[in-house]
Design a protein around this motif. Sequence first.
Motif, PDB file in Angstrom:
ATOM      1  N   MET A  83       0.910  -1.285  -0.012  1.00 10.25           N
ATOM      2  CA  MET A  83      -0.350   0.070  -0.145  1.00 10.25           C
ATOM      3  C   MET A  83       0.786   1.235   0.280  1.00 10.25           C
ATOM      4  O   MET A  83       0.284   2.614  -0.244  1.00 10.25           O
ATOM      5  CB  MET A  83      -1.092  -0.433   0.829  1.00 10.25           C
ATOM      6  N   ASP A  84       2.039   1.881   0.694  1.00 14.22           N
ATOM      7  CA  ASP A  84       3.036   2.281   1.380  1.00 14.22           C
ATOM      8  C   ASP A  84       2.822   2.653  -0.559  1.00 14.22           C
ATOM      9  O   ASP A  84       3.397   3.435  -0.597  1.00 14.22           O
ATOM     10  CB  ASP A  84       4.163   2.233   1.954  1.00 14.22           C
ATOM     11  N   LYS A  87       1.244   4.426  -2.689  1.00 14.89           N
ATOM     12  CA  LYS A  87       1.049   5.362  -2.364  1.00 14.89           C
ATOM     13  C   LYS A  87       2.110   6.113  -3.233  1.00 14.89           C
ATOM     14  O   LYS A  87       1.212   7.272  -3.254  1.00 14.89           O
ATOM     15  CB  LYS A  87       0.958   5.175  -1.086  1.00 14.89           C
ATOM     16  N   PHE A  90       1.366   6.230  -7.017  1.00 14.85           N
ATOM     17  CA  PHE A  90       0.352   7.280  -7.136  1.00 14.85           C
ATOM     18  C   PHE A  90       0.804   8.520  -6.810  1.00 14.85           C
ATOM     19  O   PHE A  90       0.980   9.721  -8.143  1.00 14.85           O
ATOM     20  CB  PHE A  90      -1.307   7.382  -6.330  1.00 14.85           C
ATOM     21  N   SER A  91       1.686   8.978  -6.116  1.00  9.43           N
ATOM     22  CA  SER A  91       1.658  10.241  -6.138  1.00  9.43           C
ATOM     23  C   SER A  91       2.916  10.981  -7.272  1.00  9.43           C
ATOM     24  O   SER A  91       2.905  12.152  -7.766  1.00  9.43           O
ATOM     25  CB  SER A  91       2.643  11.334  -4.880  1.00  9.43           C
ATOM     26  N   CYS A 116      -2.571   6.985 -13.130  1.00 10.83           N
ATOM     27  CA  CYS A 116      -3.699   7.249 -12.287  1.00 10.83           C
ATOM     28  C   CYS A 116      -4.938   6.120 -11.188  1.00 10.83           C
ATOM     29  O   CYS A 116      -4.487   5.452 -10.021  1.00 10.83           O
ATOM     30  CB  CYS A 116      -4.099   8.828 -11.715  1.00 10.83           C
ATOM     31  N   GLN A 120      -5.224   3.486  -8.179  1.00  8.78           N
ATOM     32  CA  GLN A 120      -6.022   3.733  -7.252  1.00  8.78           C
ATOM     33  C   GLN A 120      -7.166   2.548  -7.128  1.00  8.78           C
ATOM     34  O   GLN A 120      -7.684   2.123  -5.508  1.00  8.78           O
ATOM     35  CB  GLN A 120      -7.513   4.537  -7.714  1.00  8.78           C
ATOM     36  N   MET A 123      -5.169   0.332  -4.900  1.00 12.41           N
ATOM     37  CA  MET A 123      -4.630   0.655  -3.433  1.00 12.41           C
ATOM     38  C   MET A 123      -5.967   0.471  -2.626  1.00 12.41           C
ATOM     39  O   MET A 123      -6.265   0.122  -1.631  1.00 12.41           O
ATOM     40  CB  MET A 123      -4.366   2.405  -3.193  1.00 12.41           C
ATOM     41  N   ARG A 127      -6.474  -1.420   0.091  1.00 11.46           N
ATOM     42  CA  ARG A 127      -7.344  -1.369   1.596  1.00 11.46           C
ATOM     43  C   ARG A 127      -8.724  -2.984   2.213  1.00 11.46           C
ATOM     44  O   ARG A 127      -8.533  -2.981   2.730  1.00 11.46           O
ATOM     45  CB  ARG A 127      -8.138  -0.232   0.912  1.00 11.46           C
TER      46      ARG A 127
END
Length: 185
Positions: A83-84, A87, A90-91, A116, A120, A123, A127
């Motif tokens: 997940m990290d 992220k 994604f950034s 992106c 998403q 991610m 989650r």
Amino acid sequence: MEEKPRTTPYPLRMPDELRAQLEESAKRGARSLHAEIIARLESTFSTTTASPAVDLSRTVQELESLQQLGTLNYELQRANYRMDTAKLQFSSAYAVLQKALALGDKDEQEDASEKCSELQVKMNELRAEIAQLEEQIGRVHFDRKLNGLKELRDVQPISTSVEVRFEDAAVPSLKKQVSKKASGH
């Protein structure tokens, strides 16, 4: 003065080897042979003393639940790491998208927008995986409590060395970029 309970003498014959073992045990326990024999006899009638089979079964149950918790915590660490990483990716993709929007580069906008969107979705899946793992960990803790096993308040998560094992070469530079953006440098 309180009267001692009366005991009836009982002559006891036993093999010499057994007597020697009892005397040695009594010596280690700093009690008389008589007290050692009484203590051992009383313990056989005690309801709190579990049989070796029950103790072994409980130990096996404890080890199995600890193994299950270890595995689940390991998987949770891996999912959190993924997940990290997602992220950070994604950034990075979002920054590329912002730059492409500023420059008016339609092809780059489309590629970055697609990246992106993919991230998403990834991610969201992560989650859900993390929530499922946390629920499974909660169930194991609940089962442990239900079965009278020790609570694991002091159990630490898997060490950060797990993170190093799954870290790829691009992640450290992405982490630096994100931390610079967060601090405003």
